[in-house]
Scaffold this active site. Structure first.
Site, PDB file in Angstrom:
ATOM      1  CE  LYS A 121     -11.078 -57.619  33.037  1.00  0.00           C
ATOM      2  NZ  LYS A 121     -11.267 -59.499  33.252  1.00  0.00           N
ATOM      3  CG  ASP A 139     -14.440 -60.831  29.182  1.00  0.00           C
ATOM      4  OD1 ASP A 139     -15.251 -60.859  28.032  1.00  0.00           O
ATOM      5  OD2 ASP A 139     -15.303 -61.327  30.425  1.00  0.00           O
TER       6      ASP A 139
END
Length: 214
Positions: A121, A139
């Site tokens: 991420k 997220d």
């Protein structure tokens, strides 16, 4: 409505109603963004932005951060979530950045993920924001919003969500689409109480459609 039609309608709405969508983290260069994103894990951008000015003043370069101890860095980041582990990761990240990459933040996901504390991420965010690469960082906001809207179907983890999103979102707008979905989840399609009444995406939203029928 097919999945392709849903994507087209939602992306078109965002383009018309949110033409400017950028990271809310405050940074001046790739190093600062990398540090800020690492600190933002399970923490708000607002809190991170309160912490980073003093941190960057003390450690303005990877070399400066690499020479610090985790205890020293902890004093600057102790108000964020998991400060002890993040302080350790920041120092180790900086050390590898200096030793292996001459203090330059890598411009690809694979190399970024060799840095301590940098997962997929974080690497995706850096590549998208700094180099405008078609990388989709997922997220909790994006994971939730994508499923509610109907952009993803029964996604079990962030990687599955990422793959489903990049399949339908044109590569050239993926970096902006990341911020569209994130900001929508942060301010409108919130976790506990989605504000469907003021959401412009209602007519395309699978979640709203199901609840309206009920």
């Amino acid at each position: 409505m097919t999945t392709k039609e849903r994507f087209h309608s939602i992306l078109r709405w965002f383009e018309a109603n949110m033409p400017v969508a950028e990271s809310e983290l405050v940074y001046r260069n790739p190093y600062e963004l990398l540090v800020a994103v690492m600190l933002s894990a399970q923490c708000t951008d607002k809190r991170v932005n309160m912490v980073t000015p003093a941190l960057f003043e003390a450690y303005p370069t990877p070399e400066a951060l690499a020479g610090a101890t985790s205890d020293e860095v902890f004093e600057y980041v102790k108000s964020v979530s998991y400060p002890r582990s993040k302080a350790e990761h920041l120092v180790e990240m900086a050390q590898r950045l200096v030793e292996v990459y001459q203090g330059e933040v890598p411009d690809n996901i694979d190399d970024l993920q060799t840095l301590q504390g940098v997962g997929r991420k974080t690497a995706n965010v850096v590549c998208a924001v700094i180099w405008n690469q078609p990388t989709m960082a997922v997220d909790t906001h994006i994971f939730r919003v994508s499923e509610r809207l109907g952009l993803t179907t029964q996604s079990k983890n962030p990687l599955q969500t990422e793959k489903q999103l990049v399949r339908y979102i044109p590569a050239e707008i993926i970096p902006k689409a990341h911020h569209w979905l994130l900001l929508h989840g942060r301010y409108v399609c919130t976790a506990r109480k989605p504000q469907c009444g003021k959401c412009g995406l209602r007519e395309y939203c699978r979640f709203y459609g199901k609840n309206e029928k009920k």
